[in-house]
Design a protein around this motif. Structure first.
Motif, PDB file in Angstrom:
ATOM      1  N   ALA A 188       3.745  10.483  -9.368  1.00  0.00           N
ATOM      2  CA  ALA A 188       3.008  10.911 -10.559  1.00  0.00           C
ATOM      3  C   ALA A 188       2.407  12.297 -10.352  1.00  0.00           C
ATOM      4  CB  ALA A 188       1.915   9.888 -10.875  1.00  0.00           C
ATOM      5  N   ARG A 189       1.890  12.538  -9.158  1.00  0.00           N
ATOM      6  CA  ARG A 189       1.309  13.859  -8.879  1.00  0.00           C
ATOM      7  C   ARG A 189       2.367  14.950  -8.949  1.00  0.00           C
ATOM      8  NH1 ARG A 189       0.943  17.507  -5.063  1.00  0.00           N
ATOM      9  NH2 ARG A 189       2.366  16.333  -3.719  1.00  0.00           N
ATOM     10  N   ARG A 190       3.536  14.673  -8.393  1.00  0.00           N
ATOM     11  CA  ARG A 190       4.613  15.664  -8.432  1.00  0.00           C
ATOM     12  C   ARG A 190       5.070  15.929  -9.865  1.00  0.00           C
ATOM     13  NH1 ARG A 190       8.559  13.909  -3.331  1.00  0.00           N
ATOM     14  NH2 ARG A 190       7.043  14.360  -1.666  1.00  0.00           N
ATOM     15  N   ALA A 191       5.075  14.863 -10.700  1.00  0.00           N
ATOM     16  CA  ALA A 191       5.460  15.058 -12.097  1.00  0.00           C
ATOM     17  C   ALA A 191       4.455  15.957 -12.815  1.00  0.00           C
ATOM     18  CB  ALA A 191       5.569  13.703 -12.795  1.00  0.00           C
ATOM     19  N   GLN A 192       3.173  15.739 -12.549  1.00  0.00           N
ATOM     20  CA  GLN A 192       2.148  16.578 -13.164  1.00  0.00           C
ATOM     21  C   GLN A 192       2.267  18.021 -12.689  1.00  0.00           C
ATOM     22  OE1 GLN A 192      -1.583  14.725 -12.257  1.00  0.00           O
ATOM     23  NE2 GLN A 192      -1.259  13.003 -13.674  1.00  0.00           N
ATOM     24  N   VAL A 193       2.509  18.182 -11.404  1.00  0.00           N
ATOM     25  CA  VAL A 193       2.661  19.543 -10.870  1.00  0.00           C
ATOM     26  C   VAL A 193       3.873  20.232 -11.499  1.00  0.00           C
ATOM     27  CG1 VAL A 193       3.204  20.864  -8.785  1.00  0.00           C
ATOM     28  CG2 VAL A 193       1.486  19.049  -8.701  1.00  0.00           C
ATOM     29  N   THR A 194       4.977  19.479 -11.645  1.00  0.00           N
ATOM     30  CA  THR A 194       6.178  20.060 -12.250  1.00  0.00           C
ATOM     31  C   THR A 194       5.919  20.467 -13.695  1.00  0.00           C
ATOM     32  OG1 THR A 194       7.577  18.696 -10.822  1.00  0.00           O
ATOM     33  CG2 THR A 194       8.594  19.634 -12.785  1.00  0.00           C
ATOM     34  N   GLU A 195       5.205  19.598 -14.429  1.00  0.00           N
ATOM     35  CA  GLU A 195       4.886  19.922 -15.827  1.00  0.00           C
ATOM     36  C   GLU A 195       3.994  21.149 -15.909  1.00  0.00           C
ATOM     37  OE1 GLU A 195       2.924  17.758 -19.778  1.00  0.00           O
ATOM     38  OE2 GLU A 195       3.093  16.696 -17.857  1.00  0.00           O
ATOM     39  N   ALA A 196       2.988  21.214 -15.036  1.00  0.00           N
ATOM     40  CA  ALA A 196       2.099  22.378 -15.033  1.00  0.00           C
ATOM     41  C   ALA A 196       2.850  23.652 -14.677  1.00  0.00           C
ATOM     42  CB  ALA A 196       0.950  22.145 -14.055  1.00  0.00           C
ATOM     43  N   GLU A 197       3.767  23.539 -13.723  1.00  0.00           N
ATOM     44  CA  GLU A 197       4.570  24.704 -13.346  1.00  0.00           C
ATOM     45  C   GLU A 197       5.435  25.160 -14.523  1.00  0.00           C
ATOM     46  OE1 GLU A 197       4.797  26.595 -10.722  1.00  0.00           O
ATOM     47  OE2 GLU A 197       3.292  25.580  -9.491  1.00  0.00           O
ATOM     48  N   GLY A 198       5.994  24.194 -15.282  1.00  0.00           N
ATOM     49  CA  GLY A 198       6.801  24.559 -16.441  1.00  0.00           C
ATOM     50  C   GLY A 198       5.978  25.258 -17.512  1.00  0.00           C
ATOM     51  N   THR A 199       4.764  24.728 -17.763  1.00  0.00           N
ATOM     52  CA  THR A 199       3.886  25.375 -18.760  1.00  0.00           C
ATOM     53  C   THR A 199       3.520  26.795 -18.324  1.00  0.00           C
ATOM     54  OG1 THR A 199       2.983  23.201 -19.348  1.00  0.00           O
ATOM     55  CG2 THR A 199       1.714  25.140 -20.008  1.00  0.00           C
ATOM     56  N   ARG A 200       3.160  26.924 -17.049  1.00  0.00           N
ATOM     57  CA  ARG A 200       2.804  28.253 -16.558  1.00  0.00           C
ATOM     58  C   ARG A 200       3.969  29.221 -16.658  1.00  0.00           C
ATOM     59  NH1 ARG A 200       3.306  31.003 -11.825  1.00  0.00           N
ATOM     60  NH2 ARG A 200       4.354  29.242 -10.845  1.00  0.00           N
ATOM     61  N   ARG A 201       5.167  28.732 -16.368  1.00  0.00           N
ATOM     62  CA  ARG A 201       6.354  29.587 -16.445  1.00  0.00           C
ATOM     63  C   ARG A 201       6.631  29.999 -17.884  1.00  0.00           C
ATOM     64  NH1 ARG A 201       8.803  33.575 -14.158  1.00  0.00           N
ATOM     65  NH2 ARG A 201      11.080  33.587 -14.486  1.00  0.00           N
ATOM     66  N   ALA A 261       0.830  -1.208   0.000  1.00  0.00           N
ATOM     67  CA  ALA A 261       0.000   0.000   0.000  1.00  0.00           C
ATOM     68  C   ALA A 261       0.863   1.256   0.000  1.00  0.00           C
ATOM     69  CB  ALA A 261      -0.924  -0.012   1.211  1.00  0.00           C
ATOM     70  N   MET A 262       1.945   1.229   0.770  1.00  0.00           N
ATOM     71  CA  MET A 262       2.832   2.394   0.801  1.00  0.00           C
ATOM     72  C   MET A 262       3.527   2.588  -0.540  1.00  0.00           C
ATOM     73  SD  MET A 262       4.636   2.236   4.554  1.00  0.00           S
ATOM     74  CE  MET A 262       5.570   3.718   4.154  1.00  0.00           C
ATOM     75  N   LEU A 263       3.869   1.471  -1.220  1.00  0.00           N
ATOM     76  CA  LEU A 263       4.502   1.588  -2.532  1.00  0.00           C
ATOM     77  C   LEU A 263       3.547   2.217  -3.545  1.00  0.00           C
ATOM     78  CD1 LEU A 263       6.919   1.016  -4.350  1.00  0.00           C
ATOM     79  CD2 LEU A 263       5.988  -1.274  -4.740  1.00  0.00           C
ATOM     80  N   GLN A 264       2.285   1.796  -3.520  1.00  0.00           N
ATOM     81  CA  GLN A 264       1.301   2.395  -4.418  1.00  0.00           C
ATOM     82  C   GLN A 264       1.106   3.879  -4.116  1.00  0.00           C
ATOM     83  OE1 GLN A 264      -2.283   0.080  -4.119  1.00  0.00           O
ATOM     84  NE2 GLN A 264      -1.364  -1.768  -5.000  1.00  0.00           N
ATOM     85  N   GLN A 265       1.077   4.197  -2.844  1.00  0.00           N
ATOM     86  CA  GLN A 265       0.940   5.608  -2.464  1.00  0.00           C
ATOM     87  C   GLN A 265       2.149   6.417  -2.919  1.00  0.00           C
ATOM     88  OE1 GLN A 265       0.530   6.186   1.744  1.00  0.00           O
ATOM     89  NE2 GLN A 265       0.206   8.389   1.590  1.00  0.00           N
ATOM     90  N   LEU A 266       3.330   5.816  -2.800  1.00  0.00           N
ATOM     91  CA  LEU A 266       4.544   6.512  -3.225  1.00  0.00           C
ATOM     92  C   LEU A 266       4.543   6.750  -4.731  1.00  0.00           C
ATOM     93  CD1 LEU A 266       7.348   7.611  -2.537  1.00  0.00           C
ATOM     94  CD2 LEU A 266       8.248   5.297  -2.807  1.00  0.00           C
ATOM     95  N   ASN A 267       4.113   5.742  -5.504  1.00  0.00           N
ATOM     96  CA  ASN A 267       4.043   5.917  -6.954  1.00  0.00           C
ATOM     97  C   ASN A 267       3.036   6.989  -7.334  1.00  0.00           C
ATOM     98  OD1 ASN A 267       5.967   3.913  -7.356  1.00  0.00           O
ATOM     99  ND2 ASN A 267       4.445   2.275  -7.521  1.00  0.00           N
TER     100      ASN A 267
END
Length: 295
Positions: free
Chosen positions: A191-204, A181-187
């Motif tokens: 994925a959420r952090r990757a999406q946030v990073t991509e969104a931050e790059g687009t906004r920038r 369960a912790m491994l699934q949560q970590l994955n």
């Protein structure tokens, strides 16, 4: 003669017995204690004294060394106990404790099995401490938990004449279901952090593009302002010339513009024949007249 020999022999026996008694008395009255130990002395079954390292003297036949206690630092065997965190996760904690005996008179008279007592105390304190934390806190605040365990164990064993020198949490293990369960949560978190990073790059990128367009607009506006200032200055000069020189200055400016226009027409590529209006040549004449008049 025989009586004399018997008398001499009896005297030697007494001397030998007296010498043996003195040797035994010295042997029982003088105690040499090693540097790493302390001796607990009893007299008639009661605590009499504690002998430190070096040469010590006790009362022969009355005092007796009952306990020889090592004061070296000791390590309890690695213990493993189950605990439940505040968010209901079962964990298995491996601990190790180091201690040493400072007051052996308390240790030998107040507790029977000191190792077992310390191990039980540590297990209870670990369960209570982990029960107040969530699983993430147990993983991230391990040093804080170790300090808490050490302090509480030290307070608990103070009456036993023991000093806890170190307490370590060697590992915190989870069952297979919890690990999955912790491994699934970590994955999912990755994925959420990757999406946030991509969104931050687009906004920038959008912000930078907007800044570039704004900068271009500002520079264009500045160029227009400079051009307008130049035209205004030229108009002001012409107006000032007209004011000072009258109609002649105006005529000079008109004639000069006509000459510039004719020059531009003549400079074009493939223009070898130029048709001029009849009064165009008069413009050159007027300009030269005005220039001559100014001179």
């Amino acid at each position: 003669m025989d009586e004399i020999l018997i008398g001499i022999g009896g005297g030697n026996i007494v001397l030998l017995l007296l010498a043996a008694f003195l040797i035994i008395t010295v042997f029982r009255g003088v105690k040499i204690v090693p540097q790493s130990e302390k001796y607990v002395v009893e007299r008639f079954g009661r605590l009499q004294s504690v002998l430190g390292p070096g040469i010590n003297f006790i009362v022969p036949f009355l005092d007796r060394v009952r306990h020889k206690v090592s004061i070296l630092e000791r390590q309890l065997p690695t213990a493993s106990q189950d605990a439940i965190t505040s968010d209901n996760v079962l964990v298995q904690v491996e601990t190790s404790v180091f201690y040493r005996i400072l007051e052996p008179e308390k240790t030998v008279y107040r507790i029977r099995d000191v190792d077992a007592a310390i191990a039980t105390t540590v297990a209870g304190i670990v369960r209570a401490g982990i029960g107040e934390m969530e699983l993430d806190e147990v993983q991230s605040n391990r040093q804080q938990l170790i300090s808490q365990i050490k302090q509480q164990v030290a307070d608990a064993v103070d009456d036993w004449g023991i000093e806890v020198t170190r307490a370590e949490i060697l590992d915190v293990n989870l069952d297979a279901a919890t690990r999955e369960a912790m491994l699934q949560q970590l994955n999912a978190e990755r994925a959420r952090r990757a999406q946030v990073t991509e969104a931050e790059g687009t906004r920038r990128a959008v912000e930078l593009q907007a800044d570039a367009e704004l900068y271009a607009a500002q520079k264009e506006a500045e160029a227009r302002r400079v051009s307008a200032d130049a035209e205004a200055y030229a108009t002001e000069v012409v107006a000032k010339a007209i004011k000072e020189n009258g109609i002649e200055a105006a005529q000079y400016q008109v004639a000069l513009k006509q000459v510039e226009a004719l020059t531009a027409v003549g400079a074009g590529e493939g223009k070898q024949t130029i048709i001029l209006p009849a009064h165009a040549l008069d413009a050159f004449g007027d300009a030269f007249k005005l220039l001559k008049g100014k001179a």
